[in-house]
Motif scaffolding. Structure first.
Motif, PDB file in Angstrom:
ATOM      1  N   LYS A 235      34.346 -23.954  21.241  1.00  0.00           N
ATOM      2  CA  LYS A 235      34.147 -23.443  22.616  1.00  0.00           C
ATOM      3  C   LYS A 235      34.820 -24.117  23.485  1.00  0.00           C
ATOM      4  N   ASN A 236      35.719 -24.957  23.448  1.00  0.00           N
ATOM      5  CA  ASN A 236      36.711 -25.671  24.425  1.00  0.00           C
ATOM      6  C   ASN A 236      37.791 -25.957  23.728  1.00  0.00           C
ATOM      7  N   ASP A 237      38.942 -26.708  24.680  1.00  0.00           N
ATOM      8  CA  ASP A 237      39.997 -27.115  23.993  1.00  0.00           C
ATOM      9  C   ASP A 237      39.991 -28.220  23.071  1.00  0.00           C
ATOM     10  N   LYS A 238      38.982 -28.869  23.410  1.00  0.00           N
ATOM     11  CA  LYS A 238      38.891 -30.334  22.486  1.00  0.00           C
ATOM     12  C   LYS A 238      38.237 -30.023  21.166  1.00  0.00           C
ATOM     13  N   ASP A 239      37.460 -28.758  21.221  1.00  0.00           N
ATOM     14  CA  ASP A 239      36.920 -28.296  19.852  1.00  0.00           C
ATOM     15  C   ASP A 239      37.989 -28.140  18.818  1.00  0.00           C
ATOM     16  N   TRP A 240      39.073 -27.569  19.354  1.00  0.00           N
ATOM     17  CA  TRP A 240      40.310 -27.352  18.432  1.00  0.00           C
ATOM     18  C   TRP A 240      40.674 -28.260  17.745  1.00  0.00           C
ATOM     19  N   ALA A 241      40.808 -29.523  18.408  1.00  0.00           N
ATOM     20  CA  ALA A 241      41.105 -30.618  17.539  1.00  0.00           C
ATOM     21  C   ALA A 241      40.280 -31.265  16.593  1.00  0.00           C
ATOM     22  N   GLU A 242      38.960 -30.466  16.395  1.00  0.00           N
ATOM     23  CA  GLU A 242      37.964 -30.903  15.561  1.00  0.00           C
ATOM     24  C   GLU A 242      38.173 -29.891  14.264  1.00  0.00           C
ATOM     25  N   VAL A 243      38.181 -28.637  14.381  1.00  0.00           N
ATOM     26  CA  VAL A 243      37.936 -27.783  13.339  1.00  0.00           C
ATOM     27  C   VAL A 243      38.872 -27.745  12.447  1.00  0.00           C
TER      28      VAL A 243
ATOM     29  N   ASN B 292      47.105  -5.716   5.969  1.00  0.00           N
ATOM     30  CA  ASN B 292      47.681  -5.424   4.687  1.00  0.00           C
ATOM     31  C   ASN B 292      47.001  -6.399   3.388  1.00  0.00           C
ATOM     32  N   SER B 293      46.252  -7.368   4.102  1.00  0.00           N
ATOM     33  CA  SER B 293      45.737  -8.298   2.722  1.00  0.00           C
ATOM     34  C   SER B 293      44.575  -7.738   2.086  1.00  0.00           C
ATOM     35  N   PRO B 294      44.575  -8.112   0.805  1.00  0.00           N
ATOM     36  CA  PRO B 294      43.588  -7.821   0.008  1.00  0.00           C
ATOM     37  C   PRO B 294      42.274  -8.426   0.418  1.00  0.00           C
ATOM     38  N   GLN B 295      42.420  -9.491   1.255  1.00  0.00           N
ATOM     39  CA  GLN B 295      41.175 -10.299   1.717  1.00  0.00           C
ATOM     40  C   GLN B 295      40.774  -9.909   3.050  1.00  0.00           C
ATOM     41  N   ALA B 296      41.363  -8.930   3.808  1.00  0.00           N
ATOM     42  CA  ALA B 296      41.293  -8.431   5.044  1.00  0.00           C
ATOM     43  C   ALA B 296      39.726  -8.145   5.342  1.00  0.00           C
ATOM     44  N   LYS B 297      38.996  -7.807   4.418  1.00  0.00           N
ATOM     45  CA  LYS B 297      37.475  -7.769   4.817  1.00  0.00           C
ATOM     46  C   LYS B 297      36.628  -8.934   4.612  1.00  0.00           C
ATOM     47  N   GLN B 298      37.333  -9.919   4.105  1.00  0.00           N
ATOM     48  CA  GLN B 298      36.621 -11.117   3.927  1.00  0.00           C
ATOM     49  C   GLN B 298      36.965 -11.939   5.188  1.00  0.00           C
ATOM     50  N   VAL B 299      37.613 -11.704   6.276  1.00  0.00           N
ATOM     51  CA  VAL B 299      37.809 -12.672   7.375  1.00  0.00           C
ATOM     52  C   VAL B 299      37.646 -11.934   8.534  1.00  0.00           C
ATOM     53  N   LYS B 300      37.548 -12.614   9.564  1.00  0.00           N
ATOM     54  CA  LYS B 300      37.093 -11.693  10.735  1.00  0.00           C
ATOM     55  C   LYS B 300      37.781 -12.650  11.985  1.00  0.00           C
ATOM     56  N   LEU B 301      37.855 -11.875  13.180  1.00  0.00           N
ATOM     57  CA  LEU B 301      38.575 -12.622  14.501  1.00  0.00           C
ATOM     58  C   LEU B 301      37.791 -13.688  15.046  1.00  0.00           C
ATOM     59  N   VAL B 302      38.469 -14.753  15.420  1.00  0.00           N
ATOM     60  CA  VAL B 302      37.929 -15.879  16.253  1.00  0.00           C
ATOM     61  C   VAL B 302      37.890 -15.362  17.759  1.00  0.00           C
ATOM     62  N   GLU B 303      36.472 -15.306  18.374  1.00  0.00           N
ATOM     63  CA  GLU B 303      36.640 -14.986  19.704  1.00  0.00           C
ATOM     64  C   GLU B 303      37.136 -16.162  20.647  1.00  0.00           C
ATOM     65  N   LYS B 304      37.791 -15.850  21.650  1.00  0.00           N
ATOM     66  CA  LYS B 304      38.336 -16.892  22.664  1.00  0.00           C
ATOM     67  C   LYS B 304      39.418 -17.635  21.876  1.00  0.00           C
ATOM     68  N   ALA B 305      40.255 -17.061  21.061  1.00  0.00           N
ATOM     69  CA  ALA B 305      41.177 -18.076  20.297  1.00  0.00           C
ATOM     70  C   ALA B 305      42.400 -18.492  21.217  1.00  0.00           C
ATOM     71  N   LEU B 306      43.210 -19.340  20.628  1.00  0.00           N
ATOM     72  CA  LEU B 306      44.241 -19.731  21.358  1.00  0.00           C
ATOM     73  C   LEU B 306      45.372 -18.504  21.592  1.00  0.00           C
ATOM     74  N   PRO B 307      45.893 -18.593  22.991  1.00  0.00           N
ATOM     75  CA  PRO B 307      46.881 -17.770  23.547  1.00  0.00           C
ATOM     76  C   PRO B 307      48.284 -17.860  22.996  1.00  0.00           C
ATOM     77  N   LEU B 308      48.351 -17.442  21.726  1.00  0.00           N
ATOM     78  CA  LEU B 308      49.751 -17.635  21.083  1.00  0.00           C
ATOM     79  C   LEU B 308      50.623 -16.487  21.186  1.00  0.00           C
ATOM     80  N   GLY B 309      50.126 -15.265  21.879  1.00  0.00           N
ATOM     81  CA  GLY B 309      51.108 -14.310  22.024  1.00  0.00           C
ATOM     82  C   GLY B 309      51.284 -13.240  20.725  1.00  0.00           C
ATOM     83  N   ASP B 310      52.300 -12.389  20.878  1.00  0.00           N
ATOM     84  CA  ASP B 310      52.443 -11.557  19.948  1.00  0.00           C
ATOM     85  C   ASP B 310      53.828 -11.894  18.903  1.00  0.00           C
ATOM     86  N   TYR B 311      53.861 -11.252  18.056  1.00  0.00           N
ATOM     87  CA  TYR B 311      55.084 -11.270  17.072  1.00  0.00           C
ATOM     88  C   TYR B 311      55.983  -9.949  17.386  1.00  0.00           C
ATOM     89  N   ASP B 312      57.207 -10.201  17.753  1.00  0.00           N
ATOM     90  CA  ASP B 312      58.182  -8.978  17.849  1.00  0.00           C
ATOM     91  C   ASP B 312      58.904  -8.979  16.399  1.00  0.00           C
TER      92      ASP B 312
END
Length: 291
Positions: A180-188, A245-265
């Motif tokens: 839920k916040n920045d500190k939570d990212w150090a716990e999960v 393209n992953s065989p496990q694509a349907k077994q995962v979902k996006l995390v809301e309000k994730a870290l702002p890591l940008g795109d891959y070129d």
């Protein structure tokens, strides 16, 4: 020195690991050691510093690395010139990429290249894209598909192919709470790459926030991250092109309000000097502009 000896040396200079090079070059570690020892005796200098923990190039080894790379490139260019009399391009090209890139980005390009230049031998190697640029700079590969680094070496030319968001993932039926916040990212618990652009961006974010990540696992390549996230072992990060393209694509979902890591070129990379001098690489590069 023959080209085989130079290729063995170059691979070892890139991997700095006798067992890996021996396996890749279809030799026993003892046979590889003998060949390197013979090379050192012929040159009357030490090329590698070795102990039980690591292998490092000496100053003389770095000089030979540059010589070997240039010599093999000149030999390939000369061989192409000799076989250019019939007007058809010949020779070989080696390309390194991830398994995902090999079928999601490369298939159509290689198909067309093969149709236009049937006499060119194509050598495709797959592995962790974090190693891609190092392999090209080391002279072990002609081309690679990789994410463009934050700072691209002046020695390299890069052709962009696709932009892919860097996603944060959790299992479809996750038991791990969403931060839920920045500190939570150090716990999960997190599943992250051992090296590469994703790891660099994650390390930079945690350092900026003065937090220490709770790393559950460090893996080679993004494909394995998607699989481990699907097993609900932790949250993970992977480019969208890998997830789609992953065989496990349907077994995962996006995390809301994730870290702002940008795109891959994501694109194809080669040494600029090779692009200028090697006809095969230049022909491959020209095809990219038409793709």
């Amino acid at each position: 020195m023959d080209s085989k000896s130079l290729k063995l040396f170059l691979h070892l200079a890139q991997s700095l690991h006798f067992s890996r090079t021996a396996e890749a070059m279809n030799l026993s570690p003892s046979a590889l050691s003998r060949q390197i020892q013979q090379l050192e005796e012929r040159l009357e200098c030490k090329l590698f510093e070795r102990d039980n923990r690591q292998v490092q190039l000496t100053a003389q080894g770095r000089k030979l690395q540059s010589y070997a790379r240039e010599s093999l490139e000149q030999w390939e260019a000369f061989r192409q010139d000799l076989n250019a009399s019939d007007g058809e391009l010949s020779g070989s090209v080696s390309l390194y990429c991830s398994v995902t890139a090999s079928y999601s980005l490369l298939y159509q390009i290689l198909k067309r290249f093969r149709q236009e230049h049937p006499k060119v031998e194509i050598n495709l190697h797959t592995g962790d894209p974090a190693d891609a640029i190092r392999r090209v700079l080391g002279g072990h590969e002609d081309l690679c598909i990789t994410a463009k680094p934050e700072k691209l070496s002046k020695e390299l030319s890069f052709h962009s192919m696709v932009h892919s968001p860097l996603l944060c993932l959790q299992a479809k039926k996750a038991s791990i709470p969403t931060p839920k916040n920045d500190k939570d990212w150090a716990e999960v618990p997190l599943i992250i790459p051992e090296t590469g652009l994703t790891r660099e961006r994650l390390d930079a974010w945690f350092q900026k926030k003065k937090l220490k990540p709770n790393i559950y696992a460090q893996v080679s390549g993004h494909e394995a991250i998607v699989s481990m996230v699907a097993l609900d072992l932790g949250l993970g990060f992977a480019p969208q092109i890998v997830v789609d393209n992953s065989p496990q694509a349907k077994q995962v979902k996006l995390v809301e309000k994730a870290l702002p890591l940008g795109d891959y070129d994501v694109g194809i990379c080669t040494r600029s000097k090779r692009l200028e001098k090697d006809r095969v690489i230049a022909a491959f590069w020209e095809l990219l502009g038409e793709h």
